[in-house]
Design an enzyme around this catalytic site. Structure first.
Site, mmCIF file in Angstrom:
data_model
loop_
_atom_site.group_PDB
_atom_site.id
_atom_site.type_symbol
_atom_site.label_atom_id
_atom_site.label_comp_id
_atom_site.label_asym_id
_atom_site.label_seq_id
_atom_site.Cartn_x
_atom_site.Cartn_y
_atom_site.Cartn_z
ATOM 1 N N ASP A 296 0.802 -1.233 0.000
ATOM 2 C CA ASP A 296 0.000 0.000 0.000
ATOM 3 C C ASP A 296 0.832 1.278 0.000
ATOM 4 O OD1 ASP A 296 0.763 -0.881 2.599
ATOM 5 O OD2 ASP A 296 -0.658 0.490 3.514
ATOM 6 N N GLU B 37 -0.516 -2.116 5.061
ATOM 7 C CA GLU B 37 0.398 -2.066 6.206
ATOM 8 C C GLU B 37 0.288 -0.733 6.946
ATOM 9 O OE1 GLU B 37 3.429 -0.994 8.730
ATOM 10 O OE2 GLU B 37 3.448 -0.088 6.753
HETATM 11 NI NI NI Z 1 6.584 1.208 5.265
#
Ligand code: NI
Length: 404
Positions: A90, A148
């Site tokens: 991401d 994440e």
């Molecule tokens: Ni990172």
């Protein structure tokens, strides 16, 4: 399409040669990904790009895990252990300020943490391993994980069963790291990154006229005492040989200079490495807040959440990565054990399930003006690190799943 790699059993020198020949493709993939950054659980184009490549290379995979996650499974020539490699996918809600041909095409979104590089390194590793299945005995699972940066894709992927069938014996993962120069690797036993927790607190006083304070309970004064008292949690209540941080990042109260505020709201983050402190901070903070509020006749609400546990590396897996990394950076000074950070990472959830090692791959290059910190609108890294990442992962596979 790459079709020039000869299919021979590779020794260490020829692994490097083969991976170096991949470098132009790695750069092209990374730049393509960099142009289309997507936020957590929205990584549909990224996921499609990964699936397209895996399909092209004939690699077995499953997509749509935890919304946009993908898992590739590469089986070696003979049976053996199962090693997982994790890459996060991401981007961040940041407007890119770099003026490069491959700059973000998605307004307000940017790969400002290097996860485009993580996907690229994992793809390069998949490509290489699928070509050289005789080089390892066992199975490699490559886990492309969404979100994440938040709200966290590791946990839903684990819940979806990515560590089972076949059962994963160990896991490795890396973060491109601009806090370290290109040509270095940050790896250590035990805690690498901190537990990440957060809290919100509202103090309820009694508002009134700024000139008639004795008829009020001033939430600003109570809140200010709380802020001050919280500074003593780390300095007076945590073992001085352990590291921890409590930061209050938000404090909001009041509407006018001559009005005593009815409420004060504050929010903050807590970081620590030692799992012994897992329930400590929520209890200590609330005790201070409760005591101060009681002494002033104020009330409060307190909401505490634990986001990620600390990232804890297994000793044997850290040793494996260290040995491999040393053969790649070729100088003991290139291995940096003092690389801990109070940043958090949901790789921690994988490491709670199976032994593993998360490490930092130095990617900064001051001479090329590629040294802005992560999450900065001018963040970029030296793409030479991409090939190094693939080489480290490939060598880790060959060491963990030896073919003879
Ligand atoms: Ni990172």
């Amino acid at each position: 399409m790459i079709s020039t790699i000869p299919s021979t059993t590779a020794d260490l020198a020829s692994i490097r040669l083969q991976i170096r020949s991949l470098q132009p493709q790695l750069v092209a993939w990374r730049r393509r990904l960099h142009q289309c950054p997507e936020l957590g659980f929205q990584e549909s184009q990224t996921s499609q790009f990964i699936v397209h490549k895996l399909t092209e290379w004939g690699i077995e995979h499953q997509a749509g895990i935890a919304k946009t996650g993908v898992v590739a499974t590469i089986v070696g020539d003979r049976p053996g252990p199962v090693l997982a490699i994790r890459a996060d996918m991401d981007a961040l809600p940041i407007q890119e300020l770099n003026e490069v041909p491959y700059r973000s095409q998605n307004d307000g979104k940017m790969h400002a943490c290097g996860h485009d590089g993580h996907v690229t390194i994992a793809l390069g590793t998949a490509y290489y391993l699928a070509r050289y299945r005789e080089c390892f005995a066992g199975t490699v699972k490559i886990i492309f994980q969404p979100a994440e940066e938040g709200p966290g894709g590791a946990k839903p992927m684990i819940e979806a069963g990515v560590l089972r069938q076949p059962d994963v014996d160990a896991i490795i993962g890396l973060h491109l790291w601009n806090n370290l120069p290109l040509g270095t690797v940050g790896v250590r036993d035990g805690a690498l990154m901190a537990a990440t927790e957060l809290f919100h607190c509202t103090i309820y006083g009694k508002g009134g006229h700024g000139a008639i304070p004795h008829q009020t309970i001033d939430s600003v004064v109570v809140g200010a005492h709380v802020v001050n008292a919280i500074q003593t949690v780390v300095s007076r209540s945590v073992d001085p040989l352990k590291a921890a941080v409590v930061t209050i990042g938000e404090f909001h109260a009041g509407t006018a200079l001559n009005v005593i505020a009815d409420q004060a709201r504050m929010s903050g983050t807590v970081r620590y490495f030692d799992e012994a402190y897992t329930h400590f901070f929520s209890q200590r903070l609330e005790r201070l807040i409760a005591g101060i509020c009681q002494s002033y006749g104020a009330r409060y609400t307190f909401d505490y959440q634990s986001l990620y546990p600390p990232v804890i590396n297994d000793t044997d897996m850290a040793e494996l990565v260290r040995t491999v990394a040393l053969s790649v950076v070729e100088t003991p000074a290139g291995i940096v054990p003092e690389c801990r950070t109070m940043g958090g990472e949901d790789m921690a959830f994988f490491l709670e399930e199976v032994p593993g090692c998360y490490f930092f791959l130095g990617a900064a290059n001051e001479a090329k003006n590629l040294a802005y910190p992560h999450h900065h609108p001018r963040f970029d890294f030296d793409e030479t690190a991409l090939g190094m990442g693939v080489e480290i992962f490939v060598r880790c596979v060959e060491k963990f799943c030896p073919s003879r």
